[in-house]
Enzyme design. Structure first.
Site, PDB file in Angstrom:
ATOM      1  N   GLU A  33      26.782  54.897  -1.744  1.00 31.35           N
ATOM      2  CA  GLU A  33      27.744  55.363  -2.080  1.00 31.35           C
ATOM      3  C   GLU A  33      28.944  54.634  -2.060  1.00 31.35           C
ATOM      4  OE1 GLU A  33      27.437  59.693  -0.215  1.00 31.35           O
ATOM      5  OE2 GLU A  33      26.066  58.307   1.340  1.00 31.35           O
ATOM      6  N   ASP A  35      29.183  51.458  -2.559  1.00 34.19           N
ATOM      7  CA  ASP A  35      29.618  51.103  -3.935  1.00 34.19           C
ATOM      8  C   ASP A  35      30.104  51.202  -5.397  1.00 34.19           C
ATOM      9  OD1 ASP A  35      27.861  48.913  -2.672  1.00 34.19           O
ATOM     10  OD2 ASP A  35      26.190  48.764  -3.616  1.00 34.19           O
ATOM     11  N   SER A  80      46.903  29.096  26.623  1.00 31.31           N
ATOM     12  CA  SER A  80      45.444  29.056  27.699  1.00 31.31           C
ATOM     13  C   SER A  80      45.344  29.918  29.146  1.00 31.31           C
ATOM     14  CB  SER A  80      44.737  27.360  27.549  1.00 31.31           C
ATOM     15  OG  SER A  80      45.425  27.352  28.201  1.00 31.31           O
ATOM     16  N   LEU A  81      43.648  29.800  29.098  1.00 28.25           N
ATOM     17  CA  LEU A  81      43.730  30.370  30.798  1.00 28.25           C
ATOM     18  C   LEU A  81      43.111  29.472  31.862  1.00 28.25           C
ATOM     19  CD1 LEU A  81      41.798  33.631  29.942  1.00 28.25           C
ATOM     20  CD2 LEU A  81      43.974  33.727  29.977  1.00 28.25           C
ATOM     21  N   GLU A 111      37.605  41.994  30.357  1.00 30.97           N
ATOM     22  CA  GLU A 111      36.883  41.650  29.152  1.00 30.97           C
ATOM     23  C   GLU A 111      35.592  40.544  28.835  1.00 30.97           C
ATOM     24  OE1 GLU A 111      40.659  40.714  27.933  1.00 30.97           O
ATOM     25  OE2 GLU A 111      41.210  42.553  27.494  1.00 30.97           O
ATOM     26  N   LYS A 113      34.740  36.983  27.418  1.00 35.64           N
ATOM     27  CA  LYS A 113      35.129  35.756  27.110  1.00 35.64           C
ATOM     28  C   LYS A 113      34.442  35.422  25.708  1.00 35.64           C
ATOM     29  CE  LYS A 113      38.172  31.352  27.766  1.00 35.64           C
ATOM     30  NZ  LYS A 113      37.080  30.940  27.243  1.00 35.64           N
ATOM     31  N   ASP A 115      33.191  32.954  22.925  1.00 34.56           N
ATOM     32  CA  ASP A 115      33.229  31.521  22.138  1.00 34.56           C
ATOM     33  C   ASP A 115      33.897  31.979  20.362  1.00 34.56           C
ATOM     34  OD1 ASP A 115      32.668  29.015  23.250  1.00 34.56           O
ATOM     35  OD2 ASP A 115      30.564  28.788  23.656  1.00 34.56           O
ATOM     36  N   ARG A 134      45.720  28.554  16.867  1.00 31.32           N
ATOM     37  CA  ARG A 134      46.330  28.189  18.260  1.00 31.32           C
ATOM     38  C   ARG A 134      47.159  27.305  18.067  1.00 31.32           C
ATOM     39  NH1 ARG A 134      45.663  25.757  23.025  1.00 31.32           N
ATOM     40  NH2 ARG A 134      46.389  26.625  24.643  1.00 31.32           N
ATOM     41  N   TYR A 222      41.639  40.666  21.559  1.00 29.31           N
ATOM     42  CA  TYR A 222      42.074  40.718  22.550  1.00 29.31           C
ATOM     43  C   TYR A 222      44.051  41.031  23.450  1.00 29.31           C
ATOM     44  CZ  TYR A 222      41.960  35.788  22.957  1.00 29.31           C
ATOM     45  OH  TYR A 222      42.072  34.561  22.120  1.00 29.31           O
ATOM     46  N   LYS A 311      33.610  31.657  33.837  1.00 31.40           N
ATOM     47  CA  LYS A 311      33.731  30.616  33.409  1.00 31.40           C
ATOM     48  C   LYS A 311      31.818  30.844  33.399  1.00 31.40           C
ATOM     49  CE  LYS A 311      34.618  27.588  30.934  1.00 31.40           C
ATOM     50  NZ  LYS A 311      35.175  27.952  29.194  1.00 31.40           N
ATOM     51  N   CYS A 405      -2.797   8.078  15.024  1.00 30.47           N
ATOM     52  CA  CYS A 405      -2.123   9.617  15.022  1.00 30.47           C
ATOM     53  C   CYS A 405      -3.657  10.457  14.609  1.00 30.47           C
ATOM     54  CB  CYS A 405      -2.176   9.353  13.151  1.00 30.47           C
ATOM     55  SG  CYS A 405      -2.263  11.252  12.872  1.00 30.47           S
ATOM     56  N   CYS A 408      -5.090  11.803  11.866  1.00 29.20           N
ATOM     57  CA  CYS A 408      -5.698  11.510  10.468  1.00 29.20           C
ATOM     58  C   CYS A 408      -6.381   9.549  11.269  1.00 29.20           C
ATOM     59  CB  CYS A 408      -4.758  10.968   9.784  1.00 29.20           C
ATOM     60  SG  CYS A 408      -3.477   9.491   9.894  1.00 29.20           S
ATOM     61  N   CYS A 423       2.821   7.411  10.556  1.00 29.44           N
ATOM     62  CA  CYS A 423       1.667   7.109  10.501  1.00 29.44           C
ATOM     63  C   CYS A 423       1.721   6.709   9.580  1.00 29.44           C
ATOM     64  CB  CYS A 423       1.435   8.677  10.898  1.00 29.44           C
ATOM     65  SG  CYS A 423      -0.579   9.160   9.829  1.00 29.44           S
ATOM     66  N   CYS A 429      -3.495  11.861   5.999  1.00 31.02           N
ATOM     67  CA  CYS A 429      -3.045  12.342   7.621  1.00 31.02           C
ATOM     68  C   CYS A 429      -2.824  14.281   6.881  1.00 31.02           C
ATOM     69  CB  CYS A 429      -1.580  12.318   7.951  1.00 31.02           C
ATOM     70  SG  CYS A 429      -1.567  12.765   9.238  1.00 31.02           S
TER      71      CYS A 429
HETATM   72  S1  IVH Z   1      43.364  36.137  26.966  1.00 31.67           S
HETATM   73  C1  IVH Z   1      47.384  34.417  27.943  1.00 31.67           C
HETATM   74  N1  IVH Z   1      41.231  37.336  26.697  1.00 31.67           N
HETATM   75  O1  IVH Z   1      39.513  31.499  25.624  1.00 31.67           O
HETATM   76  C2  IVH Z   1      46.188  34.464  27.663  1.00 31.67           C
HETATM   77  N2  IVH Z   1      40.628  34.862  25.680  1.00 31.67           N
HETATM   78  O2  IVH Z   1      41.382  29.323  27.241  1.00 31.67           O
HETATM   79  C3  IVH Z   1      45.352  34.725  26.448  1.00 31.67           C
HETATM   80  N3  IVH Z   1      39.227  34.070  24.755  1.00 31.67           N
HETATM   81  O3  IVH Z   1      43.094  31.174  24.305  1.00 31.67           O
HETATM   82  C4  IVH Z   1      43.712  35.288  26.074  1.00 31.67           C
HETATM   83  N4  IVH Z   1      37.905  35.704  25.261  1.00 31.67           N
HETATM   84  O4  IVH Z   1      40.426  32.171  22.569  1.00 31.67           O
HETATM   85  C5  IVH Z   1      42.318  35.905  26.119  1.00 31.67           C
HETATM   86  N5  IVH Z   1      39.123  38.801  25.798  1.00 31.67           N
HETATM   87  C6  IVH Z   1      39.730  36.964  25.790  1.00 31.67           C
HETATM   88  C7  IVH Z   1      39.405  35.908  25.577  1.00 31.67           C
HETATM   89  C8  IVH Z   1      39.668  34.879  25.491  1.00 31.67           C
HETATM   90  C9  IVH Z   1      38.002  34.463  24.818  1.00 31.67           C
HETATM   91  C10 IVH Z   1      40.062  32.710  24.941  1.00 31.67           C
HETATM   92  C11 IVH Z   1      41.120  32.404  23.512  1.00 31.67           C
HETATM   93  C12 IVH Z   1      41.064  31.619  24.833  1.00 31.67           C
HETATM   94  C13 IVH Z   1      40.744  31.313  25.404  1.00 31.67           C
HETATM   95  C14 IVH Z   1      41.621  31.104  26.917  1.00 31.67           C
END
Ligand code: IVH
Length: 675
Positions: A33, A35, A80-81, A111, A113, A115, A134, A222, A311, A405, A408, A423, A429
């Site tokens: 549908e 498509d 970053s975190l 939440e 995290k 990767d 970033r 996020y 982590k 081997c 063989c 080998c 073989c």
């Molecule tokens: S919050 C100011 N939430 O982890 C806070 N980051 O080292 C901004 N990441 O650069 C980040 N899942 O690329 C946030 N649920 C999540 C995430 C998340 C992955 C990554 C993001 C960030 C890095 C932190």
């Protein structure tokens, strides 16, 4: 309804279905549908180019201005975190971050995290205006053309859209896509990708957006960045709900909780279910939910105090190493691998893991009978990390590569300067033969559907096949001798074998299993030489004239070609009607005016690009070589021809210009007469 109205209606409907499918994961119509609607949209756009909306679903590729990877300044810095590596460190963060609050924080957002790699998306008047990496947090790179190809990133927002909104999220490659990609890599004889994250990062950095589109990346949003003309919202949770309403993909695994104990429970639950999902996570992000709380605790120089990443370690388990076995591959390379007591690690049950080569076994000092640590980190390929020495039974002997081997009985040797043992049994073989035949029929090579390992094994056991050419002797009656094989499956395999005769030359060359000649190199060789005999007669100069092909590959091809058994194999394949030619541009020129003539091309020609000139020579039966020697018949010198021309003159090899070359293609070249 006029066409314009129907067009708007279709766009709205398709956007809604797209949102349901890619963002919410709950489609309400089936693919057929969808498509039909999509096709109608495309037809209107083709018939009325003036109506096309540049944010149409059909414009995911090729509609953004092309300033790919140019630096862009983020409207708000992308922080970053900080990490917490243990629950103690998490508790310390909680104490630190909330000490400046007068009361307990007003809730937490928990939440996963993801990767992947961070992305910033800016929408102006509800339309995607920019995607950026970033970078260093202040300045990122423009990746708009590439992010537009990601289907869970909306091109237009829904509902009451703000003047400007900037959101942050994580682009990732679903594990299922990663595994499918590696499956294809293996079939094509290419190296596997290491892990989904690196692959995702590589994918958004492709110059060609359609290459990004092929990868099926996805996104989770996020964080809210800059907003103009939007509602004022008091919590992170409310912000995420608003973003969800605007059409962004927000992870349903997020949870808002009231107390610190619930945060810890969330972490435990997320850890347990870490591998139930189609994406990789490397931790859990905890954010103070109230924007007022966030403002009070503020930022350090590089990260917010109001959030932390808990982590998760790469997963490791211990298990018993039962034995170290070896496998002989299609090129004769011997690979040791660990056979273990099955262990569940990183979301899969692992029993075997490659140990690569003997050196690696000794470096890791793993011995059969050891308890070993097995890891499956972001990597999908499990790895034996090393032994648990405290648990090593006394008197456990180190492993050594067998001298002969097991398949063989021929000696296994370690060629000078190489890591991998070989080998020496050739195709006597059984292991090597089996891998070779399987490889020959595999999808990246001759694509003979139905010629799997089991069939290969049975056919070899019945004495029906000994090398790839024998495959083309197989008849329905032969196949029916295999247990469980009826008329239909036998006919299907015979038909698949017949079809394989017209595979492109590059696939055949790859199928021959020549050392160091993977799928890509094989196709390059085919495109360059155009016929298998030409490739097999080429000298080192001619082979290394191919871009990216070095002396190692050339040596391997020449060694393969100089083995009479291999030549015999090629002759038999040709006698069976297996195509030995690259169709190229579809030109198969007769007469072969340059048959047997060896030509060097140097300098710039007016009427031919270098590749066209080479193709013209090969089309006419000649051979293009890379450097001038006394065996060169003629040198074609264009403008700015340099040392090759001089060398030809010093050796008395005739030199012709472009006009004479054109004439030669028609009339041929006579040795000793010159041109
Ligand atoms: S919050 C100011 N939430 O982890 C806070 N980051 O080292 C901004 N990441 O650069 C980040 N899942 O690329 C946030 N649920 C999540 C995430 C998340 C992955 C990554 C993001 C960030 C890095 C932190």
């Amino acid at each position: 309804m006029n066409t314009q109205d129907r067009y708007r209606q279709l766009l709205d409907e398709l956007r809604e279905h797209n949102h349901r499918y890619h963002v919410l994961g709950s489609p309400t119509i089936d693919d057929n549908e969808y498509d039909l609607l999509y096709r109608e949209l495309v037809e209107i756009e083709e018939a009325h180019p003036d109506l096309v909306d540049m944010a149409s679903l059909t414009r995911r590729i090729g509609a953004a201005p092309d300033d790919a990877f140019a630096p862009v300044q983020h409207r708000e810095r992308m922080f970053s975190l900080d990490n917490a590596m243990s629950l103690d460190e998490l508790a310390a963060w909680y104490e630190r971050s909330t000490s400046s609050l007068e009361r307990a924080p007003n809730g937490f957002s928990c939440e996963l995290k993801i990767d992947g790699l961070a992305v910033s998306l800016t929408y102006i008047d509800g339309r995607l205006a920019q995607g950026a990496t970033r970078g260093d947090g202040s300045i990122g790179e423009n990746i708009t053309s590439n992010v537009r190809t990601i289907k869970s990133i909306p091109l237009t927002l829904r509902g009451d859209v703000p003047d400007l909104v900037e959101v942050r999220g994580e682009i990732y490659l679903p594990v299922s896509e990663f595994e499918a990609l590696n499956q294809r890599q293996a079939e094509e004889g290419e190296k596997p990708y290491i892990n989904p994250r690196n692959t995702a990062a590589g994918s958004v950095r492709q110059k060609d957006p359609s290459a990004t589109a092929d990868r099926n990346l996805a996104v989770w949003i996020y964080q809210l960045g800059a907003v103009e003309g939007g509602p004022l919202l008091g919590t992170h949770t409310a912000q995420m709900e608003w973003l969800g309403d605007l059409g962004f993909r927000i992870n349903p695994a997020n949870a808002t909780v009231a107390t610190y104990d619930e945060v810890v429970a969330y972490i435990e639950d997320a850890t347990t279910h870490r591998h139930d999902r189609d994406y990789e996570t490397d931790g859990i992000v905890i954010k103070l939910d109230a924007i007022g709380d966030q403002q009070q605790v503020g930022f350090t120089a590089r990260s917010p105090r109001w959030a932390i990443a808990f982590k998760l370690p790469p997963e490791e388990r211990t298990t018993l190493l039962r034995s170290i076995e070896i496998n002989v591959g299609r090129t004769g390379a011997v690979t040791p691998y660990a056979v273990m007591e099955p262990v569940f690690v990183g979301g899969v049950t692992v029993t075997n893991a490659t140990l690569h080569n003997e050196g690696e076994v000794h470096r890791k000092d793993v011995r059969p009978g050891d308890t070993v640590v097995v890891r499956r980190a972001g990597d999908v390929i499990p790895e034996v990390v090393g032994p648990v020495l405290e648990r090593r039974p006394p008197g456990l002997a180190p492993w050594a590569m067998p001298a002969v081997c097991p398949f063989c009985g021929n000696p296994i040797v370690l060629p000078e300067g190489q890591a991998k043992a070989k080998c020496t049994g050739g195709y006597t073989c059984k292991s090597r033969l089996r891998e070779y035949l399987f490889h020959f029929g595999s999808r990246g090579a001759m694509d003979i559907e139905g010629l799997g390992y089991r069939t290969v094994d049975t056919l070899v056991d019945l004495g029906l096949i000994d090398d790839p050419a024998d495959i083309y002797d197989l008849e329905v009656a032969d196949l029916r001798r295999m247990e469980g094989w009826g008329e239909i499956s036998a006919r299907n395999l015979v038909a698949a074998i017949e079809r394989s005769k017209t595979r492109p030359l590059g696939k055949l060359i790859f199928g021959l299993g020549i050392d160091h000649v993977g799928g890509t190199v094989a196709s390059q060789i085919a495109a360059h030489f155009r016929t298998l005999p030409a490739a097999l007669d080429a000298d080192e100069d001619a082979i290394t004239a191919i871009n990216g092909v070095g002396p190692e590959i050339a040596g391997s091809l020449i060694a393969w070609a100089s083995d009479p058994e291999n030549r015999d194999l090629v002759d038999r394949l040709a006698a069976h009607g297996v195509s030995m030619k690259d169709p190229g541009n579809g030109r198969d020129v007769e007469p072969k005016t340059l048959a047997g003539v060896s030509i060097v091309i140097t300098g710039t020609l007016d009427g031919f690009s270098r590749d066209e000139a080479k193709a013209a020579v090969v089309d006419h039966g000649g051979k293009v070589v890379g450097s001038v020697s006394s065996r060169t018949d003629v040198v074609v010198a264009g403008q700015n021809a340099g040392s090759k021309r001089a060398k030809a003159e010093s050796l008395g090899v005739p030199v012709v210009d472009e006009d004479a070359f054109s004439l030669m293609l028609v009339e041929g070249f006579e040795r000793g007469v010159g041109a």
